[in-house]
Design a protein around this motif. Structure first.
Motif, PDB file in Angstrom:
ATOM      1  N   LEU A  70     -65.177  41.846 -73.138  1.00 50.15           N
ATOM      2  CA  LEU A  70     -65.312  41.798 -74.595  1.00 50.15           C
ATOM      3  C   LEU A  70     -65.616  43.208 -75.101  1.00 50.15           C
ATOM      4  CD1 LEU A  70     -67.490  38.579 -74.621  1.00 50.15           C
ATOM      5  CD2 LEU A  70     -65.238  38.752 -75.681  1.00 50.15           C
ATOM      6  N   PHE A  71     -64.614  43.841 -75.722  1.00 53.05           N
ATOM      7  CA  PHE A  71     -64.729  45.214 -76.187  1.00 53.05           C
ATOM      8  C   PHE A  71     -65.077  45.273 -77.670  1.00 53.05           C
ATOM      9  CE2 PHE A  71     -62.012  45.734 -72.489  1.00 53.05           C
ATOM     10  CZ  PHE A  71     -62.359  46.977 -71.976  1.00 53.05           C
ATOM     11  N   ASP A  72     -66.010  46.153 -78.010  1.00 49.97           N
ATOM     12  CA  ASP A  72     -66.195  46.571 -79.395  1.00 49.97           C
ATOM     13  C   ASP A  72     -65.033  47.501 -79.759  1.00 49.97           C
ATOM     14  OD1 ASP A  72     -67.681  47.051 -81.883  1.00 49.97           O
ATOM     15  OD2 ASP A  72     -68.028  49.039 -81.038  1.00 49.97           O
ATOM     16  N   ALA A  75     -57.060  53.970 -74.261  1.00 51.59           N
ATOM     17  CA  ALA A  75     -55.707  53.420 -74.211  1.00 51.59           C
ATOM     18  C   ALA A  75     -55.280  53.140 -72.773  1.00 51.59           C
ATOM     19  CB  ALA A  75     -54.723  54.377 -74.881  1.00 51.59           C
ATOM     20  N   GLU A  76     -55.522  54.096 -71.874  1.00 53.50           N
ATOM     21  CA  GLU A  76     -55.127  53.891 -70.479  1.00 53.50           C
ATOM     22  C   GLU A  76     -55.927  52.761 -69.844  1.00 53.50           C
ATOM     23  OE1 GLU A  76     -54.839  56.179 -66.152  1.00 53.50           O
ATOM     24  OE2 GLU A  76     -55.472  57.305 -67.934  1.00 53.50           O
ATOM     25  N   LEU A  77     -57.207  52.689 -70.145  1.00 53.22           N
ATOM     26  CA  LEU A  77     -58.039  51.631 -69.585  1.00 53.22           C
ATOM     27  C   LEU A  77     -57.544  50.256 -70.013  1.00 53.22           C
ATOM     28  CD1 LEU A  77     -60.536  50.725 -68.008  1.00 53.22           C
ATOM     29  CD2 LEU A  77     -61.872  51.013 -70.118  1.00 53.22           C
ATOM     30  N   LEU A  78     -57.298  50.064 -71.304  1.00 53.70           N
ATOM     31  CA  LEU A  78     -56.805  48.772 -71.779  1.00 53.70           C
ATOM     32  C   LEU A  78     -55.456  48.437 -71.159  1.00 53.70           C
ATOM     33  CD1 LEU A  78     -57.732  48.829 -75.572  1.00 53.70           C
ATOM     34  CD2 LEU A  78     -58.849  47.528 -73.758  1.00 53.70           C
ATOM     35  N   SER A  79     -54.579  49.427 -71.046  1.00 58.73           N
ATOM     36  CA  SER A  79     -53.271  49.195 -70.451  1.00 58.73           C
ATOM     37  C   SER A  79     -53.385  48.774 -68.992  1.00 58.73           C
ATOM     38  CB  SER A  79     -52.422  50.465 -70.568  1.00 58.73           C
ATOM     39  OG  SER A  79     -51.161  50.283 -69.968  1.00 58.73           O
ATOM     40  N   ARG A  80     -54.235  49.448 -68.241  1.00 56.37           N
ATOM     41  CA  ARG A  80     -54.420  49.120 -66.826  1.00 56.37           C
ATOM     42  C   ARG A  80     -55.014  47.720 -66.673  1.00 56.37           C
ATOM     43  NH1 ARG A  80     -55.726  53.915 -63.755  1.00 56.37           N
ATOM     44  NH2 ARG A  80     -56.568  52.530 -62.131  1.00 56.37           N
ATOM     45  N   LEU A  81     -55.985  47.403 -67.498  1.00 60.28           N
ATOM     46  CA  LEU A  81     -56.618  46.083 -67.412  1.00 60.28           C
ATOM     47  C   LEU A  81     -55.650  44.965 -67.790  1.00 60.28           C
ATOM     48  CD1 LEU A  81     -60.065  46.984 -69.002  1.00 60.28           C
ATOM     49  CD2 LEU A  81     -59.657  46.390 -66.599  1.00 60.28           C
ATOM     50  N   SER A  82     -54.788  45.233 -68.770  1.00 62.96           N
ATOM     51  CA  SER A  82     -53.848  44.192 -69.219  1.00 62.96           C
ATOM     52  C   SER A  82     -52.835  43.822 -68.148  1.00 62.96           C
ATOM     53  CB  SER A  82     -53.123  44.645 -70.493  1.00 62.96           C
ATOM     54  OG  SER A  82     -52.210  45.689 -70.217  1.00 62.96           O
ATOM     55  N   ALA A  83     -52.642  44.688 -67.160  1.00 59.52           N
ATOM     56  CA  ALA A  83     -51.690  44.411 -66.076  1.00 59.52           C
ATOM     57  C   ALA A  83     -52.304  43.576 -64.959  1.00 59.52           C
ATOM     58  CB  ALA A  83     -51.165  45.727 -65.510  1.00 59.52           C
ATOM     59  N   LEU A  84     -53.611  43.324 -65.024  1.00 61.37           N
ATOM     60  CA  LEU A  84     -54.290  42.582 -63.967  1.00 61.37           C
ATOM     61  C   LEU A  84     -54.335  41.099 -64.327  1.00 61.37           C
ATOM     62  CD1 LEU A  84     -57.244  45.040 -63.302  1.00 61.37           C
ATOM     63  CD2 LEU A  84     -55.105  44.834 -62.025  1.00 61.37           C
ATOM     64  N   PRO A  85     -53.807  40.227 -63.483  1.00 64.99           N
ATOM     65  CA  PRO A  85     -53.676  38.812 -63.858  1.00 64.99           C
ATOM     66  C   PRO A  85     -54.996  38.068 -64.013  1.00 64.99           C
ATOM     67  CG  PRO A  85     -53.032  39.162 -61.566  1.00 64.99           C
ATOM     68  CD  PRO A  85     -53.208  40.521 -62.160  1.00 64.99           C
ATOM     69  N   HIS A  86     -56.065  38.575 -63.399  1.00 65.62           N
ATOM     70  CA  HIS A  86     -57.336  37.849 -63.477  1.00 65.62           C
ATOM     71  C   HIS A  86     -58.227  38.345 -64.610  1.00 65.62           C
ATOM     72  CE1 HIS A  86     -58.606  41.467 -61.369  1.00 65.62           C
ATOM     73  NE2 HIS A  86     -59.867  41.120 -61.519  1.00 65.62           N
ATOM     74  N   ILE A  87     -57.731  39.281 -65.417  1.00 65.80           N
ATOM     75  CA  ILE A  87     -58.530  39.850 -66.502  1.00 65.80           C
ATOM     76  C   ILE A  87     -58.041  39.325 -67.850  1.00 65.80           C
ATOM     77  CG2 ILE A  87     -59.080  41.982 -67.753  1.00 65.80           C
ATOM     78  CD1 ILE A  87     -60.605  41.695 -65.173  1.00 65.80           C
ATOM     79  N   ARG A  88     -58.995  38.951 -68.706  1.00 70.13           N
ATOM     80  CA  ARG A  88     -58.705  38.641 -70.099  1.00 70.13           C
ATOM     81  C   ARG A  88     -59.525  39.599 -70.960  1.00 70.13           C
ATOM     82  NH1 ARG A  88     -55.740  36.453 -67.372  1.00 70.13           N
ATOM     83  NH2 ARG A  88     -55.074  34.284 -67.294  1.00 70.13           N
ATOM     84  N   SER A  89     -58.846  40.471 -71.670  1.00 70.13           N
ATOM     85  CA  SER A  89     -59.526  41.471 -72.492  1.00 70.13           C
ATOM     86  C   SER A  89     -59.495  41.043 -73.953  1.00 70.13           C
ATOM     87  CB  SER A  89     -58.840  42.840 -72.346  1.00 70.13           C
ATOM     88  OG  SER A  89     -59.010  43.354 -71.051  1.00 70.13           O
ATOM     89  N   TYR A  90     -60.668  40.805 -74.504  1.00 71.48           N
ATOM     90  CA  TYR A  90     -60.813  40.435 -75.909  1.00 71.48           C
ATOM     91  C   TYR A  90     -61.561  41.539 -76.651  1.00 71.48           C
ATOM     92  CZ  TYR A  90     -59.297  35.618 -75.132  1.00 71.48           C
ATOM     93  OH  TYR A  90     -58.555  34.505 -74.835  1.00 71.48           O
ATOM     94  N   VAL A  91     -61.377  41.556 -77.950  1.00 68.97           N
ATOM     95  CA  VAL A  91     -62.203  42.385 -78.818  1.00 68.97           C
ATOM     96  C   VAL A  91     -63.234  41.488 -79.485  1.00 68.97           C
ATOM     97  CG1 VAL A  91     -62.160  43.504 -81.082  1.00 68.97           C
ATOM     98  CG2 VAL A  91     -60.663  44.328 -79.265  1.00 68.97           C
ATOM     99  N   CYS A 143     -52.453  45.155 -75.859  1.00 69.21           N
ATOM    100  CA  CYS A 143     -53.281  45.077 -74.648  1.00 69.21           C
ATOM    101  C   CYS A 143     -54.425  44.078 -74.779  1.00 69.21           C
ATOM    102  CB  CYS A 143     -53.859  46.447 -74.318  1.00 69.21           C
ATOM    103  SG  CYS A 143     -52.637  47.721 -73.960  1.00 69.21           S
ATOM    104  N   ILE A 144     -54.540  43.435 -75.932  1.00 69.02           N
ATOM    105  CA  ILE A 144     -55.676  42.574 -76.231  1.00 69.02           C
ATOM    106  C   ILE A 144     -55.238  41.112 -76.256  1.00 69.02           C
ATOM    107  CG2 ILE A 144     -57.387  41.989 -78.007  1.00 69.02           C
ATOM    108  CD1 ILE A 144     -57.970  44.599 -76.572  1.00 69.02           C
ATOM    109  N   ASP A 145     -56.052  40.245 -75.643  1.00 69.52           N
ATOM    110  CA  ASP A 145     -55.740  38.814 -75.605  1.00 69.52           C
ATOM    111  C   ASP A 145     -56.217  38.058 -76.835  1.00 69.52           C
ATOM    112  OD1 ASP A 145     -54.503  38.368 -72.867  1.00 69.52           O
ATOM    113  OD2 ASP A 145     -56.348  39.385 -72.294  1.00 69.52           O
ATOM    114  N   GLY A 146     -57.063  38.658 -77.634  1.00 73.35           N
ATOM    115  CA  GLY A 146     -57.541  37.994 -78.844  1.00 73.35           C
ATOM    116  C   GLY A 146     -58.669  38.777 -79.475  1.00 73.35           C
TER     117      GLY A 146
END
Length: 224
Positions: A5-7, A93-109, A130-133
């Motif tokens: 959960l990113f600010d 930007a690179e961090l979100l992009s890398r995380l979005s490629a990982l199937p077990h990660i859900r990145s939300y704001v 890069c954000i799931d919601g």
């Protein structure tokens, strides 16, 4: 699965348009000659900010005025962002992009911004994909209540144990506290208005200068 959960402001990016857009919105919507928008934004929700701005400018803090200011602010922000800009913070930007490629990660704001303005900011800087919601500060004046509302939605979506390994990433003491309010670990970053000692006082899991060490942060956020 792990939920992150990113600010936004001070964590992923800086914008120069939010406060200006609110000032413009107050003038345009309510016919003011000038508007006071000189208030503290860090760690707050837009629900509380809009209410305070109405009061400071001598306007009723009721549902009608809140909705009018909200809609005008949402429509004004893209133009102000285009004129005044901002920047993506180091590594974000690179961090979100890398995380979005990982199937077990859900990145939300999870942000104090309204959901619509959060989406417009992320879209402006090409981060939205890069954000799931987005969980925004549309309804809650307190950041902890926003976190609890977000957590309840995520548990409904992914199951009652889904937040057992969650991590909140933010730049203010309020971000750290709201993570603790939902039993999440917290990684705090010193890219906002608070220094390391102020963030460490809230007992986050880690404090980082910024998000630029992407390899290490992917390991920390996705695998540790």
């Amino acid at each position: 699965m792990r939920i992150l959960l990113f600010d936004i402001d001070g964590t992923l990016l800086w914008t120069h348009g939010g406060q200006g857009a609110l000032q413009v919105a107050l003038v345009q919507e309510f016919g003011l000659e000038s508007a006071c928008a000189n208030i503290s934004f860090a760690g707050r929700t837009d629900r509380s900010l809009l209410a305070e701005l109405l009061q400071r400018n001598g306007l009723p803090n009721d549902t009608d005025h809140l909705q009018r200011l909200r809609h005008r602010y949402v429509s004004t922000l893209p133009g102000v962002l285009s004129e005044q800009g901002g920047k993506i913070l180091p590594g974000a930007a690179e961090l979100l992009s890398r995380l979005s490629a990982l199937p077990h990660i859900r990145s939300y704001v999870m942000t104090g911004n309204l959901e619509e303005t959060a989406a417009r900011k992320l879209q402006h800087f090409d981060l939205l994909g890069c954000i799931d919601g987005i969980f925004g500060g549309d309804h809650d004046s307190d950041r902890d209540d926003l976190a609890r509302r977000s957590a309840a939605t995520l548990r409904e979506r992914y199951g009652p144990q889904s937040l057992g390994d969650a991590i909140v990433i933010g730049d203010t003491p309020a971000d750290v506290r709201c993570g603790h309010a939902i039993g999440a670990r917290v990684v705090a970053v010193c890219t906002g208005r608070y220094d390391r000692s102020e963030l460490e006082a809230e007992n986050p899991m880690h404090v980082e200068d910024d998000l630029s060490d992407v390899d290490r942060l992917v390991q920390l956020l996705a695998h540790a």
